[in-house]
Enzyme design. Structure first.
Site, PDB file in Angstrom:
ATOM      1  N   GLY A 253      -3.723   5.210   4.728  1.00  0.00           N
ATOM      2  CA  GLY A 253      -4.215   5.131   3.557  1.00  0.00           C
ATOM      3  C   GLY A 253      -2.930   5.532   2.513  1.00  0.00           C
TER       4      GLY A 253
ATOM      5  N   VAL B 132       3.365   8.234  12.460  1.00  0.00           N
ATOM      6  CA  VAL B 132       2.455   8.826  13.231  1.00  0.00           C
ATOM      7  C   VAL B 132       1.225   9.647  12.477  1.00  0.00           C
ATOM      8  CG1 VAL B 132       1.821   9.985  15.534  1.00  0.00           C
ATOM      9  CG2 VAL B 132       4.035   8.899  15.211  1.00  0.00           C
TER      10      VAL B 132
ATOM     11  N   ILE C 183      -0.452  13.763   8.330  1.00  0.00           N
ATOM     12  CA  ILE C 183      -0.335  15.014   9.191  1.00  0.00           C
ATOM     13  C   ILE C 183       1.131  15.006   9.589  1.00  0.00           C
ATOM     14  CG2 ILE C 183      -1.055  16.253  11.336  1.00  0.00           C
ATOM     15  CD1 ILE C 183      -3.531  14.439  11.431  1.00  0.00           C
TER      16      ILE C 183
ATOM     17  N   GLU D 248       8.400  10.347   9.580  1.00  0.00           N
ATOM     18  CA  GLU D 248       7.229  11.175   9.566  1.00  0.00           C
ATOM     19  C   GLU D 248       6.238  10.446   9.381  1.00  0.00           C
ATOM     20  OE1 GLU D 248       7.051  15.087   9.980  1.00  0.00           O
ATOM     21  OE2 GLU D 248       5.102  14.054  10.606  1.00  0.00           O
TER      22      GLU D 248
ATOM     23  N   THR E  33       0.850  -1.162   0.025  1.00  0.00           N
ATOM     24  CA  THR E  33      -0.137   0.104   0.133  1.00  0.00           C
ATOM     25  C   THR E  33       0.948   1.247   0.011  1.00  0.00           C
ATOM     26  OG1 THR E  33      -1.810  -1.258   1.086  1.00  0.00           O
ATOM     27  CG2 THR E  33      -1.661   1.336   1.268  1.00  0.00           C
TER      28      THR E  33
ATOM     29  N   LYS F 153       2.315   4.696  18.219  1.00  0.00           N
ATOM     30  CA  LYS F 153       2.316   6.061  18.026  1.00  0.00           C
ATOM     31  C   LYS F 153       2.257   7.130  19.032  1.00  0.00           C
ATOM     32  CE  LYS F 153      -0.156   5.125  13.778  1.00  0.00           C
ATOM     33  NZ  LYS F 153      -1.543   4.808  13.135  1.00  0.00           N
TER      34      LYS F 153
ATOM     35  N   GLY G 227      -7.000  -0.382   2.510  1.00  0.00           N
ATOM     36  CA  GLY G 227      -5.308  -0.206   2.982  1.00  0.00           C
ATOM     37  C   GLY G 227      -5.030   0.645   4.056  1.00  0.00           C
TER      38      GLY G 227
ATOM     39  N   ALA H 177      11.845  -3.994  -2.916  1.00  0.00           N
ATOM     40  CA  ALA H 177      11.861  -5.216  -2.555  1.00  0.00           C
ATOM     41  C   ALA H 177      10.283  -5.725  -2.189  1.00  0.00           C
ATOM     42  CB  ALA H 177      12.950  -5.530  -1.375  1.00  0.00           C
TER      43      ALA H 177
END
Ligand code: NAP
Ligand code: HSE
Length: 439
Positions: free
Chosen positions: A307, A135, A139, A132, A16, A208, A190, A46
């Protein structure tokens, strides 16, 4: 004029997230390259099964079934670990860092479990670790904490950090939808982890929360040191009861630091939020985080939390930071590796210090004296009842009792639950939902 620097990127994982990164980086390549002043070459990827048919096309010669070959390939500058899991992902991450490469990761489980080892490896070998995408999907909350809010200490951070759970809770609340098909849809879209119990049992949110707590407070808190409760016992009736009381229900991470006592608490649980709270109205796959800093006050962030596209956006922002770092060399707080200072060595808050109001749902025998026995247990623990809603339960002869409390604390509620569970009139394990008293 000299040729621009070419940076080779290897994606370990082309599912995804990996396919999203390939797709969006390819589509916006010229603009990104001109903004960054480097050439970006999507060199290798990979996968477990190179023969699998994929939505995003990739030349077969660029595929390998060996992620370590990418981590160890001297021509690759930036390794994106987008496989998930904590075994091979750890090996790949450490191998790349030992070669002094930049690793970009979306893997919050790995960071939570092996963060100190990964950061130490980056520092020892001159590699860099950017995360980044780990979490809150798209955002930029990591950047916000590390850069925009660096002047602050953080008495409170709370919010929705799992898109799958928020999607499920929203569908249950708005459409009275049953749990299983909604979870299946979240998987199809996803959003969910390969092992969806990480989402619905609260562990993904806990991973997170651990990353945010480390960034904000310089302390690694393990999920075993947190309260972690998931959403699988929430029913449509809980939403109806909550609405009657003026609340919505969200799965939240709550990270609080009592600056005077220097106590930190990190918890993950379904939470009653007043219907007027902005975060109570954040629906579907969206995440939202409220960050209160002692200098800035309260700030709020919202956007898609899971997603392909949202997550790719976050990974590509790290690739851009990596490119700037490799072009201009180390230096500057904005590009420093993820070392959070141990700020004051705070300790974990004991259960008595964690205080809020509670919602308690009990299925009990519908007989005289039962409510009095329940109330007596609560009185003995000094838990004061604020309201009671009784309605018929699905089982004949049983009633559903929903009690809300005035402010109490975790120790008192833990003891109350234990004692209530021993009452013969209580027919199943009580359900507890904490109230988010954040205003
Ligand atoms: P995914 O769709 O399951 O993709 C995983 C990819 O890794 C696949 O291409 C898979 O190969 C490959 N892979 C797995 N094990 C491998 C192995 N042993 N050797 C070689 N390749 C292997 O997962 P995803 O949703 O993209 O998630 C990837 C990471 O991003 C996870 O850490 C997840 O927690 C994180 N994340 C996901 C989202 C999201 O919304 N999905 C958001 C933020 C963060 P095959 O394709 O051949 O099976
Ligand atoms: N499974 C995670 C979620 C993916 O639903 O939020 C994003 O980290």
């Amino acid at each position: 004029m000299s040729e621009p620097l070419t940076l080779n990127i290897g994606l370990c994982g082309f599912g995804t997230v990996g396919q999203g990164v390939w797709k969006h980086l390819s589509a916006n390549l010229a603009e990104l390259e001109s903004r960054l002043g480097v050439k970006l070459n999507l060199a290798r990827a990979a996968v477990r099964d190179p023969k699998k048919v994929r939505g995003v096309k990739i030349p077969a010669r660029k595929l390998t079934a060996d992620p370590l070959a990418i981590a160890n390939d001297p021509s690759i500058h930036i390794v994106c670990e987008l496989m998930g899991g904590t075994t091979l992902a750890r090996q790949v991450t450490l191998a790349a860092l030992r070669h002094g490469k930049v690793v970009v990761s979306a893997n919050k489980a790995l960071i939570c479990e092996h963060g100190p080892e990964i950061i130490a490896a980056a520092q020892k070998h001159g590699g860099h670790f950017f995360f980044e995408a780990s979490v809150a999907g798209g955002i930029p909350i990591i950047k916000a904490l590390r850069e925009g809010l660096v002047a602050n200490r953080f008495p409170r951070i709370y919010g929705i950090l799992n898109g799958t759970c928020n999607y499920i809770l929203t569908q249950m609340e708005e459409h009275d939808a049953p749990y299983a098909p909604v979870l299946a849809e979240a998987k199809r879209l996803g959003y969910a982890e390969a092992d969806e119990s990480l989402d619905v049992d609260g562990w993904d949110t806990a991973h997170k929360a651990a990353v945010l707590a480390w960034l904000a407070h310089g302390v690694w808190v393990k999920p075993g040191q947190m309260i972690v409760e998931g959403i699988s016992r929430i029913t449509p009736d809980d939403f109806k009861n909550a609405a009657t009381l003026g609340f919505g229900i969200k799965l939240l991470a709550v990270i609080t630091r009592d600056l005077a006592r220097n106590e930190l608490s990190v918890r993950v649980h379904p939470t009653l939020l007043p219907a007027s709270n902005v975060i109570a109205n954040v629906s579907g796959v969206f995440n939202a985080i409220s960050v209160t800093g002692d200098v800035v006050g309260t700030t709020l962030y919202s956007g898609r939390g899971a997603g392909q596209d949202a997550t790719a956006s976050a990974v590509i922002s790290d690739i851009a930071d990596a490119a700037a770092l490799l072009k201009h060399g180390k230096g500057g707080h904005l590009l420093g590796e993820a070392s959070a200072p141990a700020r004051g060595g705070c300790r974990l808050a004991p259960p008595e210090s964690i205080r809020c109001r509670y919602y308690l749902r009990l299925t009990v025998k519908d007989q005289p004296g039962v409510l009095a026995r329940v109330a007596s247990v609560m009185a003995r623990q000094k838990v004061s009842i604020a309201s009671v809603i009784q309605s018929p339960a699905a089982t004949p002869g049983a009633a559903s009792l929903v009690l809300t409390t005035h402010q109490s604390n975790e120790r008192a509620m833990r003891d109350t639950l234990k004692l209530l569970g021993r009452l013969g009139a209580v027919l199943e394990a009580p359900l507890l939902i904490r109230s988010g008293d954040f205003d």
